[in-house]
Design a protein around this motif. Structure first.
Motif, PDB file in Angstrom:
ATOM      1  N   LEU A   1       7.003 -36.873  35.226  1.00 55.81           N
ATOM      2  CA  LEU A   1       6.984 -36.289  34.577  1.00 55.81           C
ATOM      3  C   LEU A   1       6.160 -35.075  33.700  1.00 55.81           C
ATOM      4  CD1 LEU A   1       8.667 -40.014  32.832  1.00 55.81           C
ATOM      5  CD2 LEU A   1       9.689 -37.566  33.788  1.00 55.81           C
ATOM      6  N   VAL A   2       4.752 -35.332  33.921  1.00 56.33           N
ATOM      7  CA  VAL A   2       3.946 -34.886  33.587  1.00 56.33           C
ATOM      8  C   VAL A   2       3.655 -32.881  33.937  1.00 56.33           C
ATOM      9  CG1 VAL A   2       1.225 -34.421  32.744  1.00 56.33           C
ATOM     10  CG2 VAL A   2       2.438 -36.443  32.362  1.00 56.33           C
TER      11      VAL A   2
ATOM     12  N   TYR B   1       8.368 -42.330  26.333  1.00 62.74           N
ATOM     13  CA  TYR B   1       9.194 -40.996  27.339  1.00 62.74           C
ATOM     14  C   TYR B   1       9.462 -41.265  28.619  1.00 62.74           C
ATOM     15  CZ  TYR B   1      10.401 -36.667  28.946  1.00 62.74           C
ATOM     16  OH  TYR B   1      10.804 -35.356  28.973  1.00 62.74           O
ATOM     17  N   ALA B   2       9.268 -42.084  29.590  1.00 59.72           N
ATOM     18  CA  ALA B   2       9.578 -42.332  30.764  1.00 59.72           C
ATOM     19  C   ALA B   2      10.818 -43.784  30.302  1.00 59.72           C
ATOM     20  CB  ALA B   2       8.371 -43.209  31.148  1.00 59.72           C
TER      21      ALA B   2
ATOM     22  N   GLY C   1      15.845 -43.872  31.204  1.00 61.06           N
ATOM     23  CA  GLY C   1      15.175 -44.760  31.528  1.00 61.06           C
ATOM     24  C   GLY C   1      14.768 -44.777  33.290  1.00 61.06           C
ATOM     25  N   ALA C   2      13.210 -45.357  33.644  1.00 57.83           N
ATOM     26  CA  ALA C   2      12.897 -44.923  34.600  1.00 57.83           C
ATOM     27  C   ALA C   2      13.546 -45.903  35.182  1.00 57.83           C
ATOM     28  CB  ALA C   2      11.153 -45.406  34.594  1.00 57.83           C
ATOM     29  N   GLN C   3      13.872 -47.431  35.418  1.00 62.41           N
ATOM     30  CA  GLN C   3      14.284 -48.490  35.582  1.00 62.41           C
ATOM     31  C   GLN C   3      15.814 -48.392  36.062  1.00 62.41           C
ATOM     32  OE1 GLN C   3      13.264 -50.296  37.922  1.00 62.41           O
ATOM     33  NE2 GLN C   3      14.112 -52.223  37.769  1.00 62.41           N
ATOM     34  N   ALA C   4      16.684 -48.040  34.867  1.00 55.64           N
ATOM     35  CA  ALA C   4      17.906 -47.827  34.954  1.00 55.64           C
ATOM     36  C   ALA C   4      17.914 -46.417  35.896  1.00 55.64           C
ATOM     37  CB  ALA C   4      18.210 -47.164  33.563  1.00 55.64           C
TER      38      ALA C   4
END
Length: 251
Positions: A78-79, A172-173, A184-187
Protein backbone atom coordinates in the motif's frame (compact mmCIF):
# COMPACT_ATOMS: atom_id res chain seq x y z
CA UNK A 1 -39.99 34.29 24.45
CA UNK A 2 -40.80 36.61 21.54
CA UNK A 3 -39.44 36.17 18.01
CA UNK A 4 -36.71 38.81 18.31
CA UNK A 5 -35.35 37.28 21.52
CA UNK A 6 -35.37 33.83 19.97
CA UNK A 7 -33.38 35.07 16.98
CA UNK A 8 -30.83 36.75 19.27
CA UNK A 9 -30.45 33.52 21.23
CA UNK A 10 -29.94 31.49 18.05
CA UNK A 11 -27.37 33.98 16.78
CA UNK A 12 -25.53 33.59 20.06
CA UNK A 13 -25.08 29.88 19.34
CA UNK A 14 -23.65 30.18 15.82
CA UNK A 15 -20.13 31.05 16.92
CA UNK A 16 -20.13 28.09 19.31
CA UNK A 17 -20.89 25.47 16.65
CA UNK A 18 -17.38 25.42 15.08
CA UNK A 19 -15.88 25.18 18.56
CA UNK A 20 -18.18 22.29 19.48
CA UNK A 21 -17.29 20.51 16.24
CA UNK A 22 -13.58 21.02 16.86
CA UNK A 23 -13.83 19.57 20.37
CA UNK A 24 -15.98 16.65 19.17
CA UNK A 25 -13.66 15.79 16.29
CA UNK A 26 -10.55 15.91 18.49
CA UNK A 27 -12.17 13.56 21.01
CA UNK A 28 -13.41 11.34 18.16
CA UNK A 29 -9.96 10.97 16.61
CA UNK A 30 -8.27 10.55 19.98
CA UNK A 31 -10.66 7.73 20.93
CA UNK A 32 -9.97 5.92 17.65
CA UNK A 33 -6.28 5.85 18.43
CA UNK A 34 -7.18 3.09 20.90
CA UNK A 35 -10.57 1.76 19.73
CA UNK A 36 -10.95 -0.28 16.53
CA UNK A 37 -14.07 1.04 14.74
CA UNK A 38 -16.52 -1.57 13.39
CA UNK A 39 -17.23 0.37 10.19
CA UNK A 40 -16.31 3.53 8.28
CA UNK A 41 -18.33 6.39 6.82
CA UNK A 42 -17.69 5.04 3.31
CA UNK A 43 -18.96 1.59 4.29
CA UNK A 44 -22.14 3.09 5.74
CA UNK A 45 -22.68 5.17 2.60
CA UNK A 46 -22.18 2.12 0.36
CA UNK A 47 -24.80 0.16 2.31
CA UNK A 48 -27.28 3.05 2.13
CA UNK A 49 -26.68 3.42 -1.63
CA UNK A 50 -27.42 -0.29 -2.12
CA UNK A 51 -30.61 -0.08 -0.05
CA UNK A 52 -31.84 2.96 -1.99
CA UNK A 53 -31.07 1.17 -5.25
CA UNK A 54 -33.38 -1.66 -4.24
CA UNK A 55 -30.79 -4.11 -2.93
CA UNK A 56 -31.60 -4.37 0.80
CA UNK A 57 -29.85 -7.74 0.99
CA UNK A 58 -26.50 -6.24 0.01
CA UNK A 59 -23.78 -7.19 2.48
CA UNK A 60 -20.55 -5.42 3.31
CA UNK A 61 -17.53 -7.71 3.65
CA UNK A 62 -15.24 -6.51 6.43
CA UNK A 63 -13.25 -8.14 9.22
CA UNK A 64 -10.81 -6.10 11.30
CA UNK A 65 -7.22 -7.29 11.54
CA UNK A 66 -4.51 -5.62 13.59
CA UNK A 67 -1.48 -4.61 11.57
CA UNK A 68 0.67 -7.21 13.33
CA UNK A 69 -1.84 -9.92 12.31
CA UNK A 70 -1.49 -9.06 8.61
CA UNK A 71 1.27 -10.17 6.32
CA UNK A 72 3.72 -7.24 6.23
CA UNK A 73 3.55 -7.52 2.46
CA UNK A 74 0.18 -5.76 2.33
CA UNK A 75 0.92 -2.54 4.24
CA UNK A 76 4.24 -2.40 2.41
CA UNK A 77 2.47 -2.75 -0.94
CA UNK A 78 0.00 0.00 0.00
CA UNK A 79 2.81 2.41 0.83
CA UNK A 80 4.73 1.48 -2.34
CA UNK A 81 1.65 1.98 -4.50
CA UNK A 82 -0.03 4.95 -2.85
CA UNK A 83 2.37 7.04 -0.79
CA UNK A 84 6.11 6.35 -0.83
CA UNK A 85 6.77 9.45 1.29
CA UNK A 86 4.36 8.24 3.99
CA UNK A 87 7.03 7.95 6.71
CA UNK A 88 8.38 11.46 6.02
CA UNK A 89 5.43 13.76 5.42
CA UNK A 90 3.01 15.15 7.99
CA UNK A 91 -0.19 14.30 6.15
CA UNK A 92 0.32 16.25 2.91
CA UNK A 93 2.91 15.57 0.22
CA UNK A 94 3.38 18.97 -1.43
CA UNK A 95 5.99 17.73 -3.89
CA UNK A 96 3.55 15.07 -5.11
CA UNK A 97 0.80 17.70 -5.39
CA UNK A 98 2.99 19.90 -7.61
CA UNK A 99 3.95 16.95 -9.82
CA UNK A 100 0.33 15.84 -10.12
CA UNK A 101 -0.79 19.34 -11.08
CA UNK A 102 1.89 19.59 -13.76
CA UNK A 103 0.98 16.14 -15.13
CA UNK A 104 -2.75 16.91 -15.16
CA UNK A 105 -2.26 20.23 -16.93
CA UNK A 106 -0.26 18.41 -19.61
CA UNK A 107 -3.00 15.78 -19.99
CA UNK A 108 -5.69 18.46 -20.28
CA UNK A 109 -3.70 20.35 -22.90
CA UNK A 110 -3.24 17.19 -24.95
CA UNK A 111 -6.93 16.29 -24.64
CA UNK A 112 -7.98 19.81 -25.72
CA UNK A 113 -5.64 19.68 -28.70
CA UNK A 114 -7.00 16.31 -29.81
CA UNK A 115 -10.61 17.08 -28.93
CA UNK A 116 -10.83 13.98 -26.73
CA UNK A 117 -11.80 13.46 -23.06
CA UNK A 118 -9.10 13.93 -20.45
CA UNK A 119 -7.49 10.65 -19.40
CA UNK A 120 -4.92 9.58 -16.83
CA UNK A 121 -5.59 12.32 -14.30
CA UNK A 122 -3.17 11.82 -11.41
CA UNK A 123 -4.09 12.32 -7.76
CA UNK A 124 -1.75 13.22 -4.92
CA UNK A 125 -3.71 12.19 -1.83
CA UNK A 126 -1.57 10.65 0.87
CA UNK A 127 -2.50 7.56 2.86
CA UNK A 128 -3.31 9.90 5.75
CA UNK A 129 -5.74 11.91 3.60
CA UNK A 130 -7.38 8.79 2.23
CA UNK A 131 -7.75 7.37 5.73
CA UNK A 132 -9.41 10.59 6.92
CA UNK A 133 -11.80 10.55 3.97
CA UNK A 134 -12.67 6.86 4.13
CA UNK A 135 -13.16 6.74 7.87
CA UNK A 136 -14.94 10.01 8.66
CA UNK A 137 -16.31 11.62 5.48
CA UNK A 138 -18.08 11.08 2.18
CA UNK A 139 -17.29 11.25 -1.54
CA UNK A 140 -19.24 14.41 -2.23
CA UNK A 141 -20.28 16.11 -5.48
CA UNK A 142 -20.66 19.78 -6.29
CA UNK A 143 -20.57 22.12 -3.25
CA UNK A 144 -20.52 19.21 -0.80
CA UNK A 145 -17.29 17.98 -2.40
CA UNK A 146 -15.53 21.21 -1.45
CA UNK A 147 -16.93 21.00 2.08
CA UNK A 148 -15.62 17.45 2.29
CA UNK A 149 -12.19 18.53 1.09
CA UNK A 150 -12.02 21.17 3.81
CA UNK A 151 -12.99 18.64 6.47
CA UNK A 152 -10.49 16.17 4.98
CA UNK A 153 -7.68 18.66 5.62
CA UNK A 154 -8.84 19.07 9.23
CA UNK A 155 -9.17 15.34 9.94
CA UNK A 156 -5.85 14.61 8.21
CA UNK A 157 -4.10 17.11 10.48
CA UNK A 158 -5.78 15.54 13.51
CA UNK A 159 -4.84 11.95 12.78
CA UNK A 160 -1.26 12.96 11.98
CA UNK A 161 -1.07 14.83 15.30
CA UNK A 162 -2.82 12.22 17.46
CA UNK A 163 -1.99 8.83 15.86
CA UNK A 164 1.35 7.15 15.24
CA UNK A 165 2.11 6.31 11.61
CA UNK A 166 1.49 2.60 12.22
CA UNK A 167 -2.06 3.35 13.42
CA UNK A 168 -2.79 5.41 10.31
CA UNK A 169 -1.53 2.60 8.09
CA UNK A 170 -3.50 0.04 10.11
CA UNK A 171 -6.71 2.03 9.63
CA UNK A 172 -6.08 2.43 5.92
CA UNK A 173 -5.39 -1.27 5.42
CA UNK A 174 -8.61 -2.13 7.26
CA UNK A 175 -10.92 0.31 5.47
CA UNK A 176 -9.59 0.64 1.93
CA UNK A 177 -12.07 -0.76 -0.60
CA UNK A 178 -10.51 -3.58 -2.63
CA UNK A 179 -13.69 -4.63 -4.45
CA UNK A 180 -17.38 -3.72 -4.57
CA UNK A 181 -18.39 -3.81 -0.91
CA UNK A 182 -15.13 -5.55 0.12
CA UNK A 183 -13.28 -3.49 2.70
CA UNK A 184 -9.99 -4.16 4.39
CA UNK A 185 -7.15 -6.63 4.17
CA UNK A 186 -8.86 -9.64 5.72
CA UNK A 187 -12.08 -9.48 3.69
CA UNK A 188 -10.08 -8.91 0.48
CA UNK A 189 -7.71 -11.77 1.20
CA UNK A 190 -10.59 -14.15 1.92
CA UNK A 191 -12.67 -12.99 -1.04
CA UNK A 192 -9.95 -13.01 -3.70
CA UNK A 193 -7.41 -15.58 -2.53
CA UNK A 194 -9.26 -17.77 -0.04
CA UNK A 195 -6.72 -17.25 2.72
CA UNK A 196 -6.09 -15.24 5.85
CA UNK A 197 -4.48 -11.81 5.48
CA UNK A 198 -1.51 -13.09 7.50
CA UNK A 199 -0.60 -15.40 4.60
CA UNK A 200 -0.64 -12.93 1.72
CA UNK A 201 2.40 -13.23 -0.54
CA UNK A 202 4.20 -10.23 -1.97
CA UNK A 203 2.62 -10.78 -5.40
CA UNK A 204 -0.91 -11.10 -3.94
CA UNK A 205 -0.45 -7.97 -1.83
CA UNK A 206 0.80 -6.10 -4.89
CA UNK A 207 -2.29 -7.16 -6.85
CA UNK A 208 -4.56 -5.87 -4.09
CA UNK A 209 -2.73 -2.55 -4.04
CA UNK A 210 -2.81 -2.39 -7.84
CA UNK A 211 -6.61 -2.16 -8.02
CA UNK A 212 -6.62 1.06 -5.97
CA UNK A 213 -8.17 3.55 -6.43
CA UNK A 214 -10.60 1.84 -8.86
CA UNK A 215 -11.64 -1.41 -7.12
CA UNK A 216 -14.94 -1.62 -8.98
CA UNK A 217 -13.18 -1.39 -12.34
CA UNK A 218 -10.24 -3.72 -11.71
CA UNK A 219 -10.05 -7.15 -10.08
CA UNK A 220 -7.27 -8.59 -7.94
CA UNK A 221 -8.67 -12.10 -8.48
CA UNK A 222 -8.75 -11.84 -12.28
CA UNK A 223 -6.08 -9.26 -13.10
CA UNK A 224 -6.05 -7.88 -16.60
CA UNK A 225 -2.95 -6.51 -18.35
CA UNK A 226 -3.09 -3.18 -16.51
CA UNK A 227 -3.29 -4.75 -13.03
CA UNK A 228 -0.54 -7.23 -13.91
CA UNK A 229 1.78 -4.44 -15.06
CA UNK A 230 0.98 -2.26 -12.08
CA UNK A 231 1.39 -5.14 -9.63
CA UNK A 232 4.82 -5.94 -11.07
CA UNK A 233 5.83 -2.29 -10.72
CA UNK A 234 4.55 -2.21 -7.12
CA UNK A 235 6.64 -5.27 -6.25
CA UNK A 236 9.73 -3.49 -7.56
CA UNK A 237 8.81 -0.42 -5.54
CA UNK A 238 8.32 -2.56 -2.42
CA UNK A 239 11.94 -3.66 -2.70
CA UNK A 240 13.03 -0.14 -3.55
CA UNK A 241 11.70 1.41 -0.34
CA UNK A 242 13.42 -1.20 1.80
CA UNK A 243 11.21 -4.30 1.80
CA UNK A 244 9.38 -5.34 4.96
CA UNK A 245 12.13 -3.69 7.03
CA UNK A 246 10.55 -0.38 6.00
CA UNK A 247 7.68 -1.03 8.42
CA UNK A 248 10.06 -1.17 11.38
CA UNK A 249 11.00 2.44 10.67
CA UNK A 250 7.42 3.43 11.52
CA UNK A 251 7.77 2.25 15.15
Amino acid sequence: MNGAARKRRLRGWWWKLPLLFAVFSVLQVLALRFVDPPFSAFMAARWVDAALAGHPGFRIAHDWRDLRAMSPNLPLALVAAEDQNFARHHGFDFDAIEKAQAHNEKMRARAEKRGTPVKRIRGASTISQQTAKNLFLWQGVGPTRWLRKGLEVWYTALIEALWPKRRILEMYANFAEFGDGIYGAQAASRSFFGKDASRLSASEAARLAAVLPSPKRYSAARPGPYVQRRAAAIQRQMAGIGGTGYLRALD
